[in-house]
Scaffold this active site. Structure first.
Site, PDB file in Angstrom:
ATOM      1  N   ASN A   1       0.720  -1.181   0.156  1.00 24.76           N
ATOM      2  CA  ASN A   1       0.031  -0.435   0.106  1.00 24.76           C
ATOM      3  C   ASN A   1       0.758   0.948   0.441  1.00 24.76           C
ATOM      4  OD1 ASN A   1       0.825  -0.957   2.850  1.00 24.76           O
ATOM      5  ND2 ASN A   1      -1.273   0.626   3.637  1.00 24.76           N
TER       6      ASN A   1
ATOM      7  N   GLU B   1       0.422   5.508   0.855  1.00 23.77           N
ATOM      8  CA  GLU B   1      -0.481   6.238   0.788  1.00 23.77           C
ATOM      9  C   GLU B   1      -0.489   7.706   0.680  1.00 23.77           C
ATOM     10  OE1 GLU B   1      -2.298   4.341   4.649  1.00 23.77           O
ATOM     11  OE2 GLU B   1      -0.880   6.357   5.793  1.00 23.77           O
TER      12      GLU B   1
ATOM     13  N   CYS C   1      -3.989   0.839  -2.932  1.00 25.83           N
ATOM     14  CA  CYS C   1      -4.424  -0.624  -1.929  1.00 25.83           C
ATOM     15  C   CYS C   1      -2.953  -1.342  -2.797  1.00 25.83           C
ATOM     16  CB  CYS C   1      -4.936  -1.235  -1.416  1.00 25.83           C
ATOM     17  SG  CYS C   1      -6.316  -0.360  -1.298  1.00 25.83           S
TER      18      CYS C   1
ATOM     19  N   GLU D   1      -3.260  -4.608  -3.269  1.00 25.19           N
ATOM     20  CA  GLU D   1      -3.358  -5.907  -4.784  1.00 25.19           C
ATOM     21  C   GLU D   1      -3.273  -5.045  -5.280  1.00 25.19           C
ATOM     22  OE1 GLU D   1      -6.152  -5.763   0.029  1.00 25.19           O
ATOM     23  OE2 GLU D   1      -5.049  -4.485  -1.067  1.00 25.19           O
TER      24      GLU D   1
ATOM     25  N   CYS E   1     -10.194  -4.665  -0.102  1.00 22.80           N
ATOM     26  CA  CYS E   1     -11.852  -3.411  -0.525  1.00 22.80           C
ATOM     27  C   CYS E   1     -12.366  -4.068  -1.335  1.00 22.80           C
ATOM     28  CB  CYS E   1     -10.826  -2.372   0.144  1.00 22.80           C
ATOM     29  SG  CYS E   1     -10.397  -1.763  -1.893  1.00 22.80           S
TER      30      CYS E   1
ATOM     31  N   CYS F   1     -10.998  -2.991  -4.731  1.00 21.10           N
ATOM     32  CA  CYS F   1      -9.328  -4.057  -4.978  1.00 21.10           C
ATOM     33  C   CYS F   1     -10.257  -4.743  -5.663  1.00 21.10           C
ATOM     34  CB  CYS F   1      -8.752  -4.223  -3.957  1.00 21.10           C
ATOM     35  SG  CYS F   1      -7.596  -3.277  -3.645  1.00 21.10           S
TER      36      CYS F   1
END
Length: 120
Positions: free
Chosen positions: A65, A67, A76, A78, A110, A113
């Site tokens: 990830n 940010e 993310c 993934e 999430c 994803c």
């Protein structure tokens, strides 16, 4: 790999005949997701996530990830791994392992994803 099993989720995709991974393949994928997690850039949430994506031709793409102060611009783990795979011409996946620092709960992708996984 103490505690690793409680912090990962292995999701199998697409072709039913390729859904079964050996224990060795699962352990390797989990290890790779934990290694990817080390590169997480998560200064705001302090929640590190790593992913390892296994393709049908047995290549592995990792992601973490990343940010951003504008939270909707973050990526993310993934989607990071999937974007790397797609940018290298891979669109057929066998499995993904996702790692976090949680020791007592599984994490799952999430909604964004999950949508990307479904479409690619």
């Amino acid at each position: 790999m103490d505690g690793v099993k409680s912090t990962q989720e292995v999701l199998h995709t697409k072709d039913q005949s390729l859904r079964h991974l050996s224990q060795e393949e699962v352990k390797k994928l989990i290890h790779q997701s934990n290694e990817a997690k080390k590169y997480s850039y998560s200064p705001y949430s302090k929640f590190r996530v790593g992913a390892a994506l296994l393709t049908l031709d047995n290549r592995v793409f990792t992601g973490c990830n990343v940010e951003n102060a504008s939270s909707n611009l973050g990526v993310c783990a993934e989607r990071n791994a999937i974007a790397k795979a797609v940018s290298e011409g891979c669109k057929d996946f066998r499995a993904i392992a996702i790692a976090s620092d949680l020791s007592d709960k599984f994490i799952s992708p999430c909604g964004g994803c999950r949508q990307v996984m479904r479409e690619v």
